[in-house]
Motif scaffolding. Structure first.
Motif, short mmCIF file in Angstrom:
data_model
loop_
_atom_site.label_atom_id
_atom_site.label_comp_id
_atom_site.label_asym_id
_atom_site.label_seq_id
_atom_site.Cartn_x
_atom_site.Cartn_y
_atom_site.Cartn_z
N ALA A 33 0.72 -1.21 -0.07
CA ALA A 33 0.10 -0.07 -0.11
C ALA A 33 0.89 1.23 -0.03
O ALA A 33 0.64 2.28 -0.74
CB ALA A 33 -0.82 0.04 1.11
N THR A 34 1.78 1.24 0.75
CA THR A 34 3.00 2.32 0.88
C THR A 34 3.45 2.86 -0.53
O THR A 34 3.54 3.60 -0.89
CB THR A 34 3.79 2.18 1.97
N PHE A 35 3.94 1.40 -0.92
CA PHE A 35 4.50 1.50 -2.40
C PHE A 35 3.90 2.31 -3.26
O PHE A 35 4.31 3.07 -4.17
CB PHE A 35 4.94 0.27 -2.76
N ARG A 36 2.59 1.92 -3.30
CA ARG A 36 1.84 2.30 -4.45
C ARG A 36 1.22 3.90 -4.25
O ARG A 36 1.43 4.82 -5.29
CB ARG A 36 0.19 1.73 -4.40
N ASP A 37 1.27 4.30 -2.90
CA ASP A 37 1.11 5.68 -2.56
C ASP A 37 2.20 6.48 -2.81
O ASP A 37 2.18 7.69 -3.32
CB ASP A 37 0.65 5.81 -0.97
N LEU A 38 3.62 6.00 -2.66
CA LEU A 38 4.68 6.60 -3.02
C LEU A 38 5.02 6.97 -4.40
O LEU A 38 5.39 8.05 -4.91
CB LEU A 38 6.04 5.94 -2.49
N ILE A 39 4.49 5.63 -5.16
CA ILE A 39 4.59 5.83 -6.65
C ILE A 39 3.81 7.03 -7.36
O ILE A 39 4.06 7.71 -8.20
CB ILE A 39 4.60 4.57 -7.51
N ASN A 40 2.44 7.09 -6.86
CA ASN A 40 1.47 7.89 -7.10
C ASN A 40 2.00 9.26 -6.91
O ASN A 40 1.61 10.16 -7.55
CB ASN A 40 0.00 7.52 -6.42
N ARG A 41 2.59 9.48 -5.82
CA ARG A 41 2.78 10.89 -5.44
C ARG A 41 3.99 11.25 -6.06
O ARG A 41 4.10 12.37 -6.45
CB ARG A 41 3.13 11.00 -3.80
N TYR A 42 5.08 10.38 -6.07
CA TYR A 42 6.55 10.83 -6.79
C TYR A 42 6.78 10.61 -8.10
O TYR A 42 7.79 11.08 -8.65
CB TYR A 42 7.61 10.65 -5.92
N GLY A 43 5.81 9.65 -8.70
CA GLY A 43 5.97 9.25 -10.22
C GLY A 43 6.91 8.21 -10.45
O GLY A 43 6.43 7.31 -11.38
N THR A 44 8.02 7.99 -9.69
CA THR A 44 9.04 6.82 -9.85
C THR A 44 9.28 6.43 -8.89
O THR A 44 9.35 6.90 -7.79
CB THR A 44 10.21 7.41 -10.74
N ALA A 45 9.87 5.12 -8.64
CA ALA A 45 10.40 4.46 -7.62
C ALA A 45 11.80 5.15 -7.22
O ALA A 45 12.21 5.36 -6.04
CB ALA A 45 10.82 2.91 -7.96
N ALA A 46 12.57 5.58 -8.12
CA ALA A 46 13.80 6.45 -7.89
C ALA A 46 13.47 7.80 -7.17
O ALA A 46 14.22 7.85 -6.05
CB ALA A 46 14.71 6.69 -8.98
N ALA A 47 12.45 8.46 -7.79
CA ALA A 47 12.07 9.65 -6.88
C ALA A 47 11.63 9.49 -5.55
O ALA A 47 11.90 10.14 -4.44
CB ALA A 47 11.18 10.34 -7.79
N ALA A 48 10.87 8.25 -5.31
CA ALA A 48 10.41 8.09 -4.01
C ALA A 48 11.59 7.59 -2.90
O ALA A 48 11.36 8.04 -1.70
CB ALA A 48 9.37 6.73 -3.97
N LEU A 49 12.72 6.96 -3.35
CA LEU A 49 13.48 6.69 -2.71
C LEU A 49 14.23 7.82 -2.23
O LEU A 49 14.76 7.82 -0.77
CB LEU A 49 14.43 5.62 -3.46
N ASP A 50 14.33 8.81 -2.88
CA ASP A 50 14.94 10.01 -2.66
C ASP A 50 14.22 10.57 -1.40
O ASP A 50 14.97 11.08 -0.30
CB ASP A 50 15.18 10.87 -3.76
N ALA A 51 13.11 10.56 -1.63
CA ALA A 51 12.15 11.28 -0.37
C ALA A 51 12.09 10.46 0.89
O ALA A 51 11.45 11.05 1.87
CB ALA A 51 10.60 11.34 -1.14
N LEU A 52 12.21 9.26 0.95
CA LEU A 52 11.85 8.28 2.03
C LEU A 52 12.52 8.75 3.43
O LEU A 52 11.78 8.84 4.48
CB LEU A 52 12.29 6.91 1.73
N PRO A 53 13.79 8.93 3.49
CA PRO A 53 14.38 9.71 4.79
C PRO A 53 13.74 10.93 5.39
O PRO A 53 13.46 10.90 6.46
CB PRO A 53 15.93 10.06 4.29
#
Length: 377
Positions: A33-53
């Motif tokens: 669920a969190t994965f999908r929300d992150l992709i929906n918000r940041y567009g790509t997994a790479a961008a979501a990884l940058d935002a995680l911390p």
């Protein structure tokens, strides 16, 4: 008889994208669920990884983000074992799982992915199965297999093993509770090898090297139910994992079947209870085939068929301090719908989703079916 397979469709991720997807789902506190929300918000997994911390820090703690080296090592372990990773939306991703709410974004797969496109029946039951239960299981598995269905089960002793063995030459899918390199039980290793060698498949959403714990089996059971159009319980005690599988199948909109048994045998109590509560009574394979036939040709995948790294949804609303406090105050141990939080606080959907993400990544949030959330106290 061979039933038509659903057309394979979707996008194929680049190796860089696949690595980023694997890193994201392997990062601490990131579930489907969190994965999908992150992709929906940041567009790509790479961008979501940058935002995680930063997201997790705002939620109240630091988290461990999976490194590129760790993900690359897991990819190498999979290749060495003869397995691969398939991402949600790719052609080889199981078609029935695509329609499941919060489906696993990444699956480790060993074997022939073609069996994912055929209609399937899940068969589960007691580990300490009776000889009658084993015989019935083999009869059902062989019967639906000859009709073109793949048999799905969880590779456990007893009913699971009998179902897989009877369907080896018509197609079967085994689902792991741990990593693909951590088979359980050990006695079923030869059966797992035969599944792959005869054109079936083994799947897991857990990392390589992960030894299954008790709490991992319900997660495995959800995959078993999600991979099929229906689920059959052959023998099950009143308190058993098979009844959890049946409940999960019902929640996923799958048909639930049960084989009646003697009231004197505690291994039949769970199946008898399911029938009393509305499960379809199954005496032979024709009972199952008749109920499933209207569903077998239906394409269960969503129109877009994928979570294929869309553009960000534009909901980058940064909540004010007072908004953030109001959103957190709405949460407690009782599950509430996100829409209710939005309506009550007057905050934008993007602001509420952002705070939910922060709390989730910080390990302070629990997600429930139907998009409900609660605060872990």
């Amino acid at each position: 008889m061979t039933l038509p397979a659903a057309p394979r469709r979707g996008v194929v991720l680049t190796e860089a994208m696949r690595l980023a997807w694997l890193r994201l789902i392997r990062s601490e506190n990131v579930g489907p669920a969190t994965f999908r929300d992150l992709i929906n918000r940041y567009g790509t997994a790479a961008a979501a990884l940058d935002a995680l911390p930063e997201l997790a820090a705002r939620g109240g703690r630091r988290i461990v983000v999976c490194t590129e080296a760790a993900a690359a090592e897991e990819l190498a372990r999979a290749e060495k074992l003869g397995a691969r990773f398939v991402c949600l939306g790719e052609p080889d991703y199981p078609q029935h799982l695509r329609s499941v709410e919060y489906a696993p974004p990444v699956l480790a797969v060993m074997g022939d992915a073609a069996c994912f496109e055929r209609p399937a029946l899940a068969i589960v039951g007691a580990r300490n199965a009776s000889l009658s239960g084993i015989k019935l299981t083999r009869m059902f598995a062989a019967g639906v297999g000859e009709a073109g269905y793949v048999v799905v089960s969880g590779l456990a002793r007893g009913i699971d093993a009998a179902a897989h063995d009877a369907a080896l030459h018509t197609g079967t899918i085994g689902v792991f509770a741990g990593g693909l390199d951590r088979p359980y039980p050990q006695e079923n290793r030869p059966l797992m090898r035969r599944i792959v060698d005869t054109g079936g498949a083994l799947v897991s959403e857990m990392p390589f090297g992960w030894t299954a714990r008790a709490i991992d089996f319900p997660r495995r059971n959800r995959l078993v139910a999600g991979l099929a159009l229906g689920l059959l319980v052959v023998e099950a005690a009143l308190r058993s994992g098979s009844l959890i599988s049946a409940r999960l199948a019902g929640e996923l909109g799958r048909l639930v079947f049960a084989v009646p048994g003697s009231p004197l045998d505690p291994r039949a109590a769970g199946a008898n209870r399911l029938i009393r509560d509305g499960a379809i009574l199954a005496c032979d394979a024709s009972d199952i085939l008749e109920a499933l036939s209207p569903l077998a040709g239906r394409d269960t995948a969503p129109e877009d068929g994928a979570l294929d790294e869309p553009a960000p949804d534009g909901g980058q609303d940064e909540p004010s301090r007072s908004e953030r406090e109001r959103i957190v105050e709405c949460l407690g141990p009782t599950p509430v719908a996100i829409d209710e939080i939005i309506a009550h606080t007057g905050a934008s959907a993007g602001a509420v989703q952002l705070v939910i993400l922060e709390l989730d990544l910080a390990g302070r949030l629990e997600r429930h079916p139907g998009g409900m959330v609660s605060l872990l106290l």
